[in-house]
Design a protein around this motif. Sequence first.
Motif, PDB file in Angstrom:
ATOM      1  N   ASN A  53      12.779  -7.144 -13.888  1.00  0.00           N
ATOM      2  CA  ASN A  53      12.175  -8.321 -14.508  1.00  0.00           C
ATOM      3  C   ASN A  53      11.505  -9.158 -13.425  1.00  0.00           C
ATOM      4  O   ASN A  53      12.097  -9.385 -12.361  1.00  0.00           O
ATOM      5  CB  ASN A  53      13.244  -9.155 -15.212  1.00  0.00           C
ATOM      6  N   LEU A  54      10.301  -9.607 -13.703  1.00  0.00           N
ATOM      7  CA  LEU A  54       9.544 -10.411 -12.747  1.00  0.00           C
ATOM      8  C   LEU A  54       9.062 -11.688 -13.419  1.00  0.00           C
ATOM      9  O   LEU A  54       8.691 -11.676 -14.599  1.00  0.00           O
ATOM     10  CB  LEU A  54       8.337  -9.631 -12.213  1.00  0.00           C
ATOM     11  N   HIS A  55       9.055 -12.786 -12.657  1.00  0.00           N
ATOM     12  CA  HIS A  55       8.599 -14.071 -13.168  1.00  0.00           C
ATOM     13  C   HIS A  55       7.300 -14.456 -12.473  1.00  0.00           C
ATOM     14  O   HIS A  55       7.212 -14.430 -11.241  1.00  0.00           O
ATOM     15  CB  HIS A  55       9.642 -15.161 -12.921  1.00  0.00           C
ATOM     16  N   LEU A  56       6.298 -14.817 -13.267  1.00  0.00           N
ATOM     17  CA  LEU A  56       5.013 -15.250 -12.739  1.00  0.00           C
ATOM     18  C   LEU A  56       4.757 -16.681 -13.198  1.00  0.00           C
ATOM     19  O   LEU A  56       4.687 -16.951 -14.405  1.00  0.00           O
ATOM     20  CB  LEU A  56       3.877 -14.347 -13.243  1.00  0.00           C
ATOM     21  N   ALA A  57       4.629 -17.584 -12.251  1.00  0.00           N
ATOM     22  CA  ALA A  57       4.333 -18.976 -12.597  1.00  0.00           C
ATOM     23  C   ALA A  57       2.853 -19.118 -12.925  1.00  0.00           C
ATOM     24  O   ALA A  57       1.996 -18.537 -12.250  1.00  0.00           O
ATOM     25  CB  ALA A  57       4.710 -19.898 -11.442  1.00  0.00           C
ATOM     26  N   VAL A  58       2.547 -19.860 -13.973  1.00  0.00           N
ATOM     27  CA  VAL A  58       1.154 -20.158 -14.291  1.00  0.00           C
ATOM     28  C   VAL A  58       0.617 -21.100 -13.209  1.00  0.00           C
ATOM     29  O   VAL A  58       1.229 -22.142 -12.931  1.00  0.00           O
ATOM     30  CB  VAL A  58       1.041 -20.814 -15.682  1.00  0.00           C
ATOM     31  N   PRO A  59      -0.489 -20.764 -12.558  1.00  0.00           N
ATOM     32  CA  PRO A  59      -1.017 -21.627 -11.490  1.00  0.00           C
ATOM     33  C   PRO A  59      -1.245 -23.051 -11.985  1.00  0.00           C
ATOM     34  O   PRO A  59      -1.582 -23.263 -13.157  1.00  0.00           O
ATOM     35  CB  PRO A  59      -2.337 -20.938 -11.107  1.00  0.00           C
ATOM     36  N   PRO A  60      -1.081 -24.034 -11.121  1.00  0.00           N
ATOM     37  CA  PRO A  60      -1.214 -25.435 -11.532  1.00  0.00           C
ATOM     38  C   PRO A  60      -2.581 -25.775 -12.116  1.00  0.00           C
ATOM     39  O   PRO A  60      -2.690 -26.679 -12.941  1.00  0.00           O
ATOM     40  CB  PRO A  60      -0.972 -26.214 -10.230  1.00  0.00           C
ATOM     41  N   ASP A  61      -3.622 -25.050 -11.701  1.00  0.00           N
ATOM     42  CA  ASP A  61      -4.972 -25.365 -12.168  1.00  0.00           C
ATOM     43  C   ASP A  61      -5.383 -24.540 -13.389  1.00  0.00           C
ATOM     44  O   ASP A  61      -6.542 -24.573 -13.800  1.00  0.00           O
ATOM     45  CB  ASP A  61      -5.987 -25.139 -11.049  1.00  0.00           C
ATOM     46  N   ARG A  62      -4.448 -23.798 -13.977  1.00  0.00           N
ATOM     47  CA  ARG A  62      -4.756 -22.977 -15.149  1.00  0.00           C
ATOM     48  C   ARG A  62      -3.889 -23.419 -16.317  1.00  0.00           C
ATOM     49  O   ARG A  62      -2.783 -23.945 -16.136  1.00  0.00           O
ATOM     50  CB  ARG A  62      -4.534 -21.489 -14.875  1.00  0.00           C
ATOM     51  N   ARG A  63      -4.375 -23.164 -17.551  1.00  0.00           N
ATOM     52  CA  ARG A  63      -3.631 -23.550 -18.750  1.00  0.00           C
ATOM     53  C   ARG A  63      -3.470 -22.350 -19.664  1.00  0.00           C
ATOM     54  O   ARG A  63      -4.417 -21.600 -19.895  1.00  0.00           O
ATOM     55  CB  ARG A  63      -4.378 -24.644 -19.520  1.00  0.00           C
ATOM     56  N   MET A  64      -2.257 -22.185 -20.179  1.00  0.00           N
ATOM     57  CA  MET A  64      -1.977 -21.233 -21.246  1.00  0.00           C
ATOM     58  C   MET A  64      -1.244 -22.012 -22.336  1.00  0.00           C
ATOM     59  O   MET A  64      -0.232 -22.670 -22.063  1.00  0.00           O
ATOM     60  CB  MET A  64      -1.121 -20.069 -20.759  1.00  0.00           C
ATOM     61  N   LEU A  65      -1.740 -21.918 -23.570  1.00  0.00           N
ATOM     62  CA  LEU A  65      -1.202 -22.714 -24.661  1.00  0.00           C
ATOM     63  C   LEU A  65      -0.832 -21.822 -25.830  1.00  0.00           C
ATOM     64  O   LEU A  65      -1.346 -20.700 -25.976  1.00  0.00           O
ATOM     65  CB  LEU A  65      -2.232 -23.755 -25.120  1.00  0.00           C
ATOM     66  N   THR A  66       0.059 -22.332 -26.687  1.00  0.00           N
ATOM     67  CA  THR A  66       0.372 -21.647 -27.933  1.00  0.00           C
ATOM     68  C   THR A  66       0.015 -22.565 -29.089  1.00  0.00           C
ATOM     69  O   THR A  66       0.187 -23.787 -29.011  1.00  0.00           O
ATOM     70  CB  THR A  66       1.852 -21.245 -28.021  1.00  0.00           C
ATOM     71  N   VAL A  67      -0.504 -21.952 -30.159  1.00  0.00           N
ATOM     72  CA  VAL A  67      -0.924 -22.697 -31.338  1.00  0.00           C
ATOM     73  C   VAL A  67      -0.557 -21.888 -32.571  1.00  0.00           C
ATOM     74  O   VAL A  67      -0.193 -20.717 -32.485  1.00  0.00           O
ATOM     75  CB  VAL A  67      -2.453 -22.948 -31.341  1.00  0.00           C
ATOM     76  N   TYR A  68      -0.657 -22.530 -33.725  1.00  0.00           N
ATOM     77  CA  TYR A  68      -0.681 -21.807 -34.987  1.00  0.00           C
ATOM     78  C   TYR A  68      -2.120 -21.821 -35.477  1.00  0.00           C
ATOM     79  O   TYR A  68      -2.710 -22.875 -35.654  1.00  0.00           O
ATOM     80  CB  TYR A  68       0.247 -22.440 -36.026  1.00  0.00           C
ATOM     81  N   ARG A  69      -2.664 -20.637 -35.704  1.00  0.00           N
ATOM     82  CA  ARG A  69      -4.033 -20.573 -36.192  1.00  0.00           C
ATOM     83  C   ARG A  69      -4.113 -20.985 -37.655  1.00  0.00           C
ATOM     84  O   ARG A  69      -5.114 -21.521 -38.106  1.00  0.00           O
ATOM     85  CB  ARG A  69      -4.587 -19.167 -35.999  1.00  0.00           C
ATOM     86  N   GLY A  70      -3.065 -20.718 -38.429  1.00  0.00           N
ATOM     87  CA  GLY A  70      -3.048 -21.075 -39.840  1.00  0.00           C
ATOM     88  C   GLY A  70      -1.920 -22.030 -40.154  1.00  0.00           C
ATOM     89  O   GLY A  70      -1.404 -22.725 -39.282  1.00  0.00           O
ATOM     90  N   THR A  71      -1.495 -22.047 -41.418  1.00  0.00           N
ATOM     91  CA  THR A  71      -0.484 -23.004 -41.868  1.00  0.00           C
ATOM     92  C   THR A  71       0.886 -22.379 -42.046  1.00  0.00           C
ATOM     93  O   THR A  71       1.823 -23.065 -42.432  1.00  0.00           O
ATOM     94  CB  THR A  71      -0.911 -23.646 -43.195  1.00  0.00           C
TER      95      THR A  71
END
Length: 675
Positions: free
Chosen positions: A107-125
Amino acid sequence: MAMNHRIASILEEGAVVAIIGGGPAGAFTALHLLQMARRRGLQLNVLIFERRLAMRESHLHYEGCPQCAGGLSPRLCDALDALNIELPAEVVQLSIDTITLEGRWKNLHLAVPPDRRMLTVYRGTLPRCQALRHQAFDALLLDKAELAGATVIAHQVEEVSRDHLGKPVLTVREQGSARPITADFVVFATGINDSAAMYASHTTGRELYTRLCEGYRPPRLRKALIFELEGHCADELREGELHYVECSEGGLDLEMCSILPKREYLTVSLIGHSVDSADSHQDNLELIRRFLAVPRIRRSLPQGCSLTTRCACSPRIVVGMARHPFGDRVAAVGDMVTCRQYKDGILSAHSMARSLAATLLDEGVDKRSLRRGYRRTLRRFQRDNHYATVIFALYRLFFTNRFLSRVLYQTYSSEQKNRAAGKRHFERLLWVISSGEESYRRILWWMIRPRMLWQIFSTGFLVTLRSSAWERVFGLKWRDLGRFPVVVKREDLLEKLAALPTIQSRDRVYLYGIDVKRPPLKLLKVLHQFGEPGRPFLTPRMVNIRRREGCFADEDVIIDYRIFGGLIQFEIDQISTGDPHTIHFRVLGGFAHDGDFIFSVEPASSVYSRLSVLLSFNYPKGNNPLGSLFWRLFALLFPQSIHEIIWNHALCEIKQATEQLDPGMIASVPEHLTG
């Protein structure tokens, strides 16, 4: 005559562009068309037809589910910024700060770089079963397209044809009567999951498109399984950790698995032969049960609450290229055409939409013009996906093979320990594969360039051989034990040592750490078994560790070490610290006399604890030349790699013992589930 034909084939002032489908592909097409047209001083009449809109209390509401996991990649966030689209707080579910790559053994952990964004959303309802338009990502894009000047129409296009000039004519039913709309260009963005079975009274977008563009063949598709896990443990669910899992256990054959966190839910996506062979909704439910029953998967899920599967669907995903994706005055975008292999369908739709818009305004609306402009983008997708096939085959090979996964793990660990943050090329490679930051062509070149191959061989392959040999010597078994990196990043080690000047001056300083998904008190209970005969950690062969007296609560524990049958022996005495989360020992006797041995437990978040182990000592110098030679040889025979091997195994044992599964918290799958 040629000039007249050219004028007739471009979009003129007031031209009507009809977009069938108001998902991301359709909304992005409208946004780019309107934005580019304004720059050229051109006014267009853009119409978007979206069947998921319904009239409620005199207002349009977005309803339904596009059957998508709902992850926004860094590059897609950049694209939204370029369109001046800001995501409000109610649309963003979570911000991802860590990507965890889970193989069967490593198992490996990768930190999201401080200058990058990854988001989660719901596309529908869904899965909330509420028509909350303002929380749906697709509805937001529709709103932005409408604000930009598009007209959004909540009616189904029932029929298409062409007039005597070859222009497309759409038949729309409004309040019981059919109304024809003549368009200068029609964009089809209905996706490939709008089956006639779901909308029995309507013709699908694919069927309508073939009436305007004969010979269309949809791209090759593959079934996926997406389901939502709901939990009543907000703190633990809100940890921004995205999991990519290789799972071929428990009779499962899954090639791609992801666990995407949201506010009260986890969205799980599965692709593989087990999903391909599931023929019914009940087969899907049984597959979900088997997946959630795999111990390694259960440990990846939140442990402090019960989880319930709320809904499941089996959308088809694009894994090929459509034939005849455009014709005179008509083109398809998004999943009707192609997609980046297994990654970033929304960004793929955006790229196609932008290219199509530029082609319509700069080249023309006829088939020849589309071939000059739009086809170049589609061919780039096709070529890049050929590279993706090789990349994902290699990726899965390394993560599912016991030895190769160790090579990958050792390469990553060695780089974390020895290289500065800006020079970790292997970590960067894993990041771009996981996040989709680069084209597959460029990723494959990074994988096979000589510098990367040498790094994998020298710091991965050779180190794995050495580690395997020492593990046999000390009898360390990894069977059924997950392996996680315990090395501390170079900059973190330097920061730690800067705060401990007395330790910094020592000859040997080793620092190891691991994240444990439990609060500090539960972790400390496991650590207090240190030195006991039945402890679940640190039991290497030829190393006898025994608590001689005292108890941890009184901070007076004394533990004896006997190594190689007593050839090396010393004791460690506990020192009072006044901090219940720190266990500090002083080494007495042996080669590490007057050294320090420190367990430190810190709450890393509301869910995780961070366990650190610090070892520091000076090797004896010897009182004469012979003694000096002896201790130099001893240091060579007992190098840092042995400490790292033993403590890597011990910390992973501590993590597993602390994270013991609670049988009452296993994720459940109802017998009757929304499909």
